[in-house]
Write a protein that holds these residues in place. Structure first.
Motif, PDB file in Angstrom:
ATOM      1  N   MET A 160       0.856  -1.191   0.000  1.00 54.45           N
ATOM      2  CA  MET A 160       0.000   0.000   0.000  1.00 54.45           C
ATOM      3  C   MET A 160       0.887   1.234   0.000  1.00 54.45           C
ATOM      4  O   MET A 160       1.850   1.311   0.756  1.00 54.45           O
ATOM      5  N   VAL A 161       0.563   2.197  -0.851  1.00 57.10           N
ATOM      6  CA  VAL A 161       1.357   3.415  -0.914  1.00 57.10           C
ATOM      7  C   VAL A 161       0.443   4.616  -0.812  1.00 57.10           C
ATOM      8  O   VAL A 161      -0.726   4.562  -1.174  1.00 57.10           O
ATOM      9  N   GLY A 162       0.981   5.695  -0.310  1.00 59.26           N
ATOM     10  CA  GLY A 162       0.236   6.942  -0.293  1.00 59.26           C
ATOM     11  C   GLY A 162       0.602   7.773  -1.502  1.00 59.26           C
ATOM     12  O   GLY A 162       1.731   7.711  -1.983  1.00 59.26           O
ATOM     13  N   VAL A 163      -0.373   8.543  -2.011  1.00 58.32           N
ATOM     14  CA  VAL A 163      -0.107   9.413  -3.140  1.00 58.32           C
ATOM     15  C   VAL A 163       0.402  10.738  -2.605  1.00 58.32           C
ATOM     16  O   VAL A 163      -0.296  11.435  -1.870  1.00 58.32           O
ATOM     17  N   ALA A 164       1.622  11.070  -2.980  1.00 52.23           N
ATOM     18  CA  ALA A 164       2.270  12.249  -2.396  1.00 52.23           C
ATOM     19  C   ALA A 164       1.598  13.536  -2.851  1.00 52.23           C
ATOM     20  O   ALA A 164       0.980  13.605  -3.892  1.00 52.23           O
ATOM     21  N   GLY A 165       1.769  14.565  -2.044  1.00 49.40           N
ATOM     22  CA  GLY A 165       1.272  15.881  -2.394  1.00 49.40           C
ATOM     23  C   GLY A 165      -0.084  16.173  -1.790  1.00 49.40           C
ATOM     24  O   GLY A 165      -0.880  15.282  -1.567  1.00 49.40           O
ATOM     25  N   ARG A 166      -0.326  17.462  -1.519  1.00 42.55           N
ATOM     26  CA  ARG A 166      -1.592  17.858  -0.907  1.00 42.55           C
ATOM     27  C   ARG A 166      -2.631  18.288  -1.934  1.00 42.55           C
ATOM     28  O   ARG A 166      -3.793  18.470  -1.597  1.00 42.55           O
ATOM     29  N   SER A 167      -2.232  18.491  -3.172  1.00 40.41           N
ATOM     30  CA  SER A 167      -3.163  19.007  -4.173  1.00 40.41           C
ATOM     31  C   SER A 167      -4.303  18.036  -4.420  1.00 40.41           C
ATOM     32  O   SER A 167      -4.104  16.834  -4.527  1.00 40.41           O
ATOM     33  N   LYS A 168      -5.510  18.602  -4.495  1.00 38.12           N
ATOM     34  CA  LYS A 168      -6.689  17.806  -4.808  1.00 38.12           C
ATOM     35  C   LYS A 168      -7.132  18.014  -6.256  1.00 38.12           C
ATOM     36  O   LYS A 168      -8.207  17.595  -6.648  1.00 38.12           O
ATOM     37  N   ALA A 169      -6.279  18.659  -7.044  1.00 39.69           N
ATOM     38  CA  ALA A 169      -6.615  18.958  -8.432  1.00 39.69           C
ATOM     39  C   ALA A 169      -6.683  17.684  -9.258  1.00 39.69           C
ATOM     40  O   ALA A 169      -6.087  16.656  -8.911  1.00 39.69           O
ATOM     41  N   CYS A 170      -7.417  17.770 -10.372  1.00 40.99           N
ATOM     42  CA  CYS A 170      -7.484  16.628 -11.279  1.00 40.99           C
ATOM     43  C   CYS A 170      -6.152  16.462 -11.994  1.00 40.99           C
ATOM     44  O   CYS A 170      -5.303  17.366 -11.991  1.00 40.99           O
ATOM     45  N   LEU A 171      -5.967  15.333 -12.624  1.00 39.06           N
ATOM     46  CA  LEU A 171      -4.689  15.028 -13.258  1.00 39.06           C
ATOM     47  C   LEU A 171      -4.337  16.015 -14.365  1.00 39.06           C
ATOM     48  O   LEU A 171      -3.188  16.433 -14.497  1.00 39.06           O
ATOM     49  N   ASP A 172      -5.345  16.427 -15.151  1.00 43.10           N
ATOM     50  CA  ASP A 172      -5.055  17.321 -16.273  1.00 43.10           C
ATOM     51  C   ASP A 172      -4.710  18.726 -15.813  1.00 43.10           C
ATOM     52  O   ASP A 172      -3.843  19.384 -16.394  1.00 43.10           O
ATOM     53  N   CYS A 173      -5.399  19.222 -14.770  1.00 45.02           N
ATOM     54  CA  CYS A 173      -5.058  20.552 -14.246  1.00 45.02           C
ATOM     55  C   CYS A 173      -3.662  20.555 -13.631  1.00 45.02           C
ATOM     56  O   CYS A 173      -2.927  21.539 -13.739  1.00 45.02           O
ATOM     57  N   LYS A 174      -3.304  19.453 -12.977  1.00 41.62           N
ATOM     58  CA  LYS A 174      -1.940  19.349 -12.450  1.00 41.62           C
ATOM     59  C   LYS A 174      -0.929  19.392 -13.582  1.00 41.62           C
ATOM     60  O   LYS A 174       0.093  20.077 -13.501  1.00 41.62           O
ATOM     61  N   ARG A 175      -1.231  18.624 -14.621  1.00 42.63           N
ATOM     62  CA  ARG A 175      -0.301  18.575 -15.745  1.00 42.63           C
ATOM     63  C   ARG A 175      -0.148  19.942 -16.395  1.00 42.63           C
ATOM     64  O   ARG A 175       0.960  20.337 -16.776  1.00 42.63           O
ATOM     65  N   ARG A 176      -1.269  20.695 -16.497  1.00 43.53           N
ATOM     66  CA  ARG A 176      -1.225  22.008 -17.145  1.00 43.53           C
ATOM     67  C   ARG A 176      -0.860  23.127 -16.175  1.00 43.53           C
ATOM     68  O   ARG A 176      -0.710  24.269 -16.572  1.00 43.53           O
ATOM     69  N   ARG A 177      -0.774  22.776 -14.880  1.00 41.51           N
ATOM     70  CA  ARG A 177      -0.421  23.734 -13.830  1.00 41.51           C
ATOM     71  C   ARG A 177      -1.385  24.913 -13.805  1.00 41.51           C
ATOM     72  O   ARG A 177      -0.998  26.091 -13.799  1.00 41.51           O
ATOM     73  N   VAL A 178      -2.669  24.582 -13.795  1.00 42.57           N
ATOM     74  CA  VAL A 178      -3.708  25.604 -13.670  1.00 42.57           C
ATOM     75  C   VAL A 178      -4.574  25.256 -12.472  1.00 42.57           C
ATOM     76  O   VAL A 178      -4.597  24.115 -12.002  1.00 42.57           O
ATOM     77  N   LYS A 179      -5.309  26.253 -11.976  1.00 39.99           N
ATOM     78  CA  LYS A 179      -6.159  26.041 -10.814  1.00 39.99           C
ATOM     79  C   LYS A 179      -7.361  25.180 -11.194  1.00 39.99           C
ATOM     80  O   LYS A 179      -8.067  25.460 -12.146  1.00 39.99           O
ATOM     81  N   CYS A 180      -7.592  24.120 -10.447  1.00 40.80           N
ATOM     82  CA  CYS A 180      -8.694  23.194 -10.711  1.00 40.80           C
ATOM     83  C   CYS A 180      -9.890  23.566  -9.837  1.00 40.80           C
ATOM     84  O   CYS A 180      -9.736  23.984  -8.683  1.00 40.80           O
ATOM     85  N   ASP A 181     -11.118  23.413 -10.390  1.00 38.05           N
ATOM     86  CA  ASP A 181     -12.292  23.713  -9.570  1.00 38.05           C
ATOM     87  C   ASP A 181     -12.720  22.518  -8.714  1.00 38.05           C
ATOM     88  O   ASP A 181     -13.664  22.599  -7.939  1.00 38.05           O
ATOM     89  N   GLU A 182     -11.997  21.368  -8.914  1.00 36.86           N
ATOM     90  CA  GLU A 182     -12.204  20.159  -8.105  1.00 36.86           C
ATOM     91  C   GLU A 182     -13.633  19.620  -8.204  1.00 36.86           C
ATOM     92  O   GLU A 182     -14.157  19.007  -7.279  1.00 36.86           O
ATOM     93  N   GLY A 183     -14.296  19.854  -9.344  1.00 32.78           N
ATOM     94  CA  GLY A 183     -15.634  19.313  -9.543  1.00 32.78           C
ATOM     95  C   GLY A 183     -15.598  17.800  -9.676  1.00 32.78           C
ATOM     96  O   GLY A 183     -14.645  17.230 -10.206  1.00 32.78           O
ATOM     97  N   LYS A 184     -16.618  17.167  -9.196  1.00 29.47           N
ATOM     98  CA  LYS A 184     -16.716  15.709  -9.252  1.00 29.47           C
ATOM     99  C   LYS A 184     -17.932  15.301 -10.101  1.00 29.47           C
ATOM    100  O   LYS A 184     -18.962  15.963 -10.037  1.00 29.47           O
ATOM    101  N   PRO A 185     -17.820  14.214 -10.907  1.00 33.98           N
ATOM    102  CA  PRO A 185     -16.655  13.347 -11.042  1.00 33.98           C
ATOM    103  C   PRO A 185     -15.600  13.891 -11.981  1.00 33.98           C
ATOM    104  O   PRO A 185     -14.504  13.373 -12.047  1.00 33.98           O
ATOM    105  N   LEU A 186     -15.910  14.950 -12.742  1.00 24.46           N
ATOM    106  CA  LEU A 186     -14.949  15.511 -13.676  1.00 24.46           C
ATOM    107  C   LEU A 186     -14.838  17.016 -13.460  1.00 24.46           C
ATOM    108  O   LEU A 186     -15.766  17.669 -13.012  1.00 24.46           O
ATOM    109  N   CYS A 187     -13.695  17.546 -13.812  1.00 23.99           N
ATOM    110  CA  CYS A 187     -13.398  18.959 -13.577  1.00 23.99           C
ATOM    111  C   CYS A 187     -14.062  19.843 -14.621  1.00 23.99           C
ATOM    112  O   CYS A 187     -13.960  19.594 -15.823  1.00 23.99           O
ATOM    113  N   LEU A 188     -14.758  20.885 -14.172  1.00 25.82           N
ATOM    114  CA  LEU A 188     -15.449  21.798 -15.067  1.00 25.82           C
ATOM    115  C   LEU A 188     -14.457  22.595 -15.909  1.00 25.82           C
ATOM    116  O   LEU A 188     -14.709  22.890 -17.066  1.00 25.82           O
ATOM    117  N   ARG A 189     -13.303  22.913 -15.344  1.00 20.84           N
ATOM    118  CA  ARG A 189     -12.303  23.681 -16.089  1.00 20.84           C
ATOM    119  C   ARG A 189     -11.826  22.900 -17.315  1.00 20.84           C
ATOM    120  O   ARG A 189     -11.642  23.451 -18.389  1.00 20.84           O
TER     121      ARG A 189
END
Length: 472
Positions: free
Chosen positions: A1-30
């Motif tokens: 079992m491993v933990g996923v590092a980092g505190r960001s709750k952003a979606c994968l694509d917003c992290k990749r693009r380094r933009v602020k994520c709106d954290e909408g579920k199940p998919l990001c509105l941005r």
């Protein structure tokens, strides 16, 4: 079992693009607004199971596999549809976010390519208008869910049954009827729901010869507004109705004139202003043709239809559409017995939104000039302004050219790049050219039109659409 590092709750694509994520579920509105297929969110805890068969399994490889969407396009569409169902069932559903996510799926099936920038009022802009609406409306959300399921099914997902899509459609239609009974007709969301439900019908009721009676609800909604005036979305929403039916709308010409107001002559809204009367005029003209003799009425409707033809021709001249000719790659079964292609070349366009404007205008021009000339040819007292023989021949040649050019557009509209919208947008055109060739005794061309849905070489030809057109 491993933990996923980092505190960001952003979606994968917003992290990749380094933009602020709106954290909408199940998919990001941005991501949805950017037209990106959001890959969702990483799970906080993932199990790593290294075995003798897979000794090289690492935490990174497991995390990547767990958060990645299916690579197969069909599986990805089905996955997104299931996410939409979960989102719709949530009591915390955000209407704007749900509609954006629905459009994200529809952009991969119904209309894969986004319209050009600034294409505010065009045949494809109704979809973008729906994605901008924020007010709650269960009928709209249910109809979008039904449309998404239908599109996933017709593009090849056999695990979604026809009965399931009809069930979703009936659910949406029932809610829409309740909204109308409660007097909710004044809002754009209800208008959008009717457009979406009508689009659903195109793909699931293929044996019907005309729309259900509630398709007239678009005009009825506009009629019963507290003040008849255009809203932010009404013209974009009415377009889809105009493209996929061949019957007159219930609003009178004066009421439509108020709605359209003052618009520039080159705009697509001005095209609607010219053409909104045509279904009604063609119905009247058809009744006179069936009667079989000429009088003041036939002369009047002939003159009006010819004026409409010239108005449409002038509008098309103000909005030139660049197209180019390419060798045809599709095979029409009607050509098999002849050994050569009836239409060896096809037309290509810059974008489906541009193509459909030209195709729809040309289809109306063909009907107007052909029926207008037929009225002129009826025997009876000469009560109108008869056209010179030379002018009649020129117009007949124009009609023939229009019909043949329209036949060369089907290949482009049926290409996968234009999704199922491209096929839907040809419904009235298919009916118009088939009727033209039948009435003028062009047997080979008529059979070619009858076999358009059976053309080989395009995946978009494998499903049928509702047959539409004026009831003759």
């Amino acid at each position: 079992m491993v933990g996923v590092a980092g505190r960001s709750k952003a979606c994968l694509d917003c992290k990749r693009r380094r933009v602020k994520c709106d954290e909408g579920k199940p998919l990001c509105l941005r991501c949805a607004k950017a037209g990106i297929q959001c890959q969702g969110y990483k799970s906080p805890v993932i199990w790593v199971n290294s075995t003798l068969e897979q000794p090289g399994v690492t935490a990174d490889s497991v995390i990547t596999a767990a958060t990645r969407l299916p690579q197969n396009p069909a599986e990805r569409r089905l996955h997104r549809l299931e996410q939409l169902k979960v989102e719709y069932a949530s009591q915390q559903r955000d209407p704007l976010q749900f509609r954006s996510h629905s459009l994200q799926l529809l952009r991969g099936t119904y209309l894969p390519t986004k319209p050009p920038e600034g294409d505010h009022s065009s045949p494809v802009s109704w979809l973008e208008a729906v994605g901008e609406m924020r007010a709650p409306c269960d009928a709209l959300d249910q109809s979008l869910l039904a449309l998404c399921a239908i599109q996933v099914r017709v593009t090849g997902e056999e695990s979604i049954s026809y009965d399931h899509t009809v069930q979703l459609y009936n659910h949406a239609l029932g809610t829409l009827i309740k909204d109308l009974d409660r007097g909710a007709a004044a809002n754009d969301e209800t208008l959008a729901a009717i457009c979406t439900v009508c689009t659903c019908e195109m793909f699931i009721f293929v044996k019907d010869q005309s729309f259900s009676a509630h398709a007239y609800g678009i005009s009825e909604i506009l009629r019963h507004r507290d003040v008849i005036k255009p809203s932010l979305y009404w013209d974009r929403l009415v377009l889809v109705h105009s493209l996929t039916h061949g019957r007159s709308l219930t609003l009178g010409h004066e009421e439509w004139s108020v709605l359209f107001g003052q618009v520039t002559t080159e705009s697509f809204t001005f095209f609607l202003k010219i053409s909104v009367e045509l279904p009604y005029l063609l119905e009247k003209a058809d009744a006179l043709l069936r009667r079989g003799y000429g009088d003041a009425s036939t002369a009047h409707y002939s003159d009006v239809l010819m004026r409409k033809y010239y108005e449409l021709e002038a509008w098309r001249a103000q909005n030139p559409v660049p197209y180019w000719v390419v060798p045809s790659v599709l095979e029409n079964p009607a050509d098999d017995e002849h050994g050569d292609k009836l239409f060896p070349f096809a037309l290509r366009f810059q974008h489906i939104s541009i193509a459909v404007q030209w195709i729809f205008c040309s289809s109306l021009m063909l009907q107007a000039v052909d029926v207008g000339l037929a009225l002129q040819a009826l025997e009876g007292p000469s009560l109108g302004t008869a056209l010179p023989h030379v002018r009649v021949k020129m117009l007949q040649n124009d009609a023939e050219k229009l019909a043949r050019l329209l036949c060369q557009c089907f290949e482009y509209c049926y290409s996968p790049e234009n999704g199922t919208f491209g096929v839907q947008a040809t419904c009235v055109t298919k009916w118009a050219v088939q009727k033209y060739f039948q009435q003028h005794g062009r047997l080979r061309e008529f059979k070619w039109c009858e076999n358009i849905d059976g053309m080989r070489g395009a995946s978009q030809c494998r499903f049928e659409l509702m047959a539409v057109g004026l009831q003759r």
